[in-house]
Design an enzyme around this catalytic site. Structure first.
Site, PDB file in Angstrom:
ATOM      1  N   HIS A  77      10.949 -31.711  28.111  1.00  0.00           N
ATOM      2  CA  HIS A  77      11.597 -31.274  26.872  1.00  0.00           C
ATOM      3  C   HIS A  77      10.922 -31.919  25.672  1.00  0.00           C
ATOM      4  CE1 HIS A  77      14.691 -29.927  24.112  1.00  0.00           C
ATOM      5  NE2 HIS A  77      14.840 -31.160  23.679  1.00  0.00           N
ATOM      6  N   SER A  78      10.593 -31.114  24.660  1.00  0.00           N
ATOM      7  CA  SER A  78      10.028 -31.587  23.399  1.00  0.00           C
ATOM      8  C   SER A  78       8.742 -32.379  23.654  1.00  0.00           C
ATOM      9  CB  SER A  78      11.082 -32.405  22.641  1.00  0.00           C
ATOM     10  OG  SER A  78      10.725 -32.547  21.276  1.00  0.00           O
ATOM     11  N   MET A  79       8.692 -33.667  23.382  1.00  0.00           N
ATOM     12  CA  MET A  79       7.503 -34.456  23.691  1.00  0.00           C
ATOM     13  C   MET A  79       7.162 -34.353  25.176  1.00  0.00           C
ATOM     14  SD  MET A  79       6.736 -38.556  23.293  1.00  0.00           S
ATOM     15  CE  MET A  79       7.702 -38.990  24.765  1.00  0.00           C
ATOM     16  N   CYS A  81       7.524 -31.822  27.009  1.00  0.00           N
ATOM     17  CA  CYS A  81       6.857 -30.535  27.182  1.00  0.00           C
ATOM     18  C   CYS A  81       5.369 -30.674  26.867  1.00  0.00           C
ATOM     19  CB  CYS A  81       7.515 -29.497  26.274  1.00  0.00           C
ATOM     20  SG  CYS A  81       6.699 -27.889  26.270  1.00  0.00           S
ATOM     21  N   SER A 105      10.516 -26.923  27.632  1.00  0.00           N
ATOM     22  CA  SER A 105      11.721 -26.812  26.817  1.00  0.00           C
ATOM     23  C   SER A 105      11.527 -27.409  25.424  1.00  0.00           C
ATOM     24  CB  SER A 105      12.858 -27.564  27.541  1.00  0.00           C
ATOM     25  OG  SER A 105      13.970 -27.759  26.704  1.00  0.00           O
TER      26      SER A 105
END
Length: 240
Positions: A77-79, A81, A105
């Site tokens: 998720h985010s970083m 990802c 994500s």
């Protein structure tokens, strides 16, 4: 055999953020939350200098998982990802088996996010925190307890620096299919999520959930239901 699900945390997060998933994942799924340097059980280790160093640190865990399992899955998720994207290319280049399922994500396609990136990690503390609050997910106790803020501020700055200074390099698309997850009200994503199609040869499927950048907290049950469904499908196809 259980399906290992390697989970990569967002900026400021540790392996702990995924631990609550453990009792909700299907019994055939084995949670493998990756712990990054400088936090949690690795608090005394120095932060990474850049994304490449983080990837090199993650590779042994993922290689071991890949080589000891019939198949495995990856979630970021985010970083997380961003790190996951770079890890996949590193695995592909060295010939290590890629995951059978990939869940990315809360982040746009790498070539989109690369454009016009602000270096907010350089801002003074108060401005830096205001920028982070735009992402949502910042717990109020961080601001109410200076001692907590003192612990988490260096972690947050180090992680945001990794993201802010990341340089995208165009490479051939990866031979896998992606599940792309996002919050419908997430204003932190750059570019249309359909652009992820350019990074894979087998296409993408998008999944939008109610909520913002940290929809994971708001719609946790729905996210886990999707993961369980995807991994059970893989289980039926490949007979883990």
């Amino acid at each position: 055999m259980s399906v290992p699900l390697i989970c990569l945390p967002y900026a400021g997060g540790s392996a702990q953020v995924y631990k609550r998933w453990m009792n909700r994942l299907h019994p055939s799924v084995r949670l493998v939350p990756a712990e990054l340097a400088g936090r949690g059980s690795r608090m005394k280790e120095p932060f990474y200098m850049d994304v490449a160093e983080a990837v090199q640190d993650l590779l042994p865990l993922i290689r071991q998982t890949a080589l000891n399992s019939d198949s495995y899955a990856l979630f970021g998720h985010s970083m997380g990802c961003l790190l996951g994207y770079e890890v996949l290319h590193a695995l592909f280049e060295e010939g290590t088996p890629l995951p059978s399922k990939v869940f990315f994500s809360g982040r746009g396609a790498p070539h989109c996010e690369h454009e016009g990136r602000r270096q907010i990690y350089r801002l003074p503390d108060d401005e830096f925190l205001k920028e982070l609050q735009k992402f949502g997910g910042m717990k109020s106790e961080l601001f109410e307890h200076p001692e907590l803020l003192k612990i988490f501020m260096p972690i947050l700055r180090a992680d945001i620096q990794l993201v802010d200074e990341y340089v995208y390099h165009k490479r051939p698309p990866l031979p896998l299919r992606l599940d792309i997850l996002n919050g419908q009200n997430d204003d932190c994503i750059t570019g249309p999520l359909s652009e992820w199609e350019l990074h894979t040869t087998l296409g993408c499927e998008q999944h939008a959930f109610d909520g913002g950048h940290f929809y994971l907290d708001e719609r946790e049950q729905d996210v886990i239901a999707l993961i369980n469904k995807r991994l059970s499908e893989a289980h039926a196809t490949t007979r883990f």
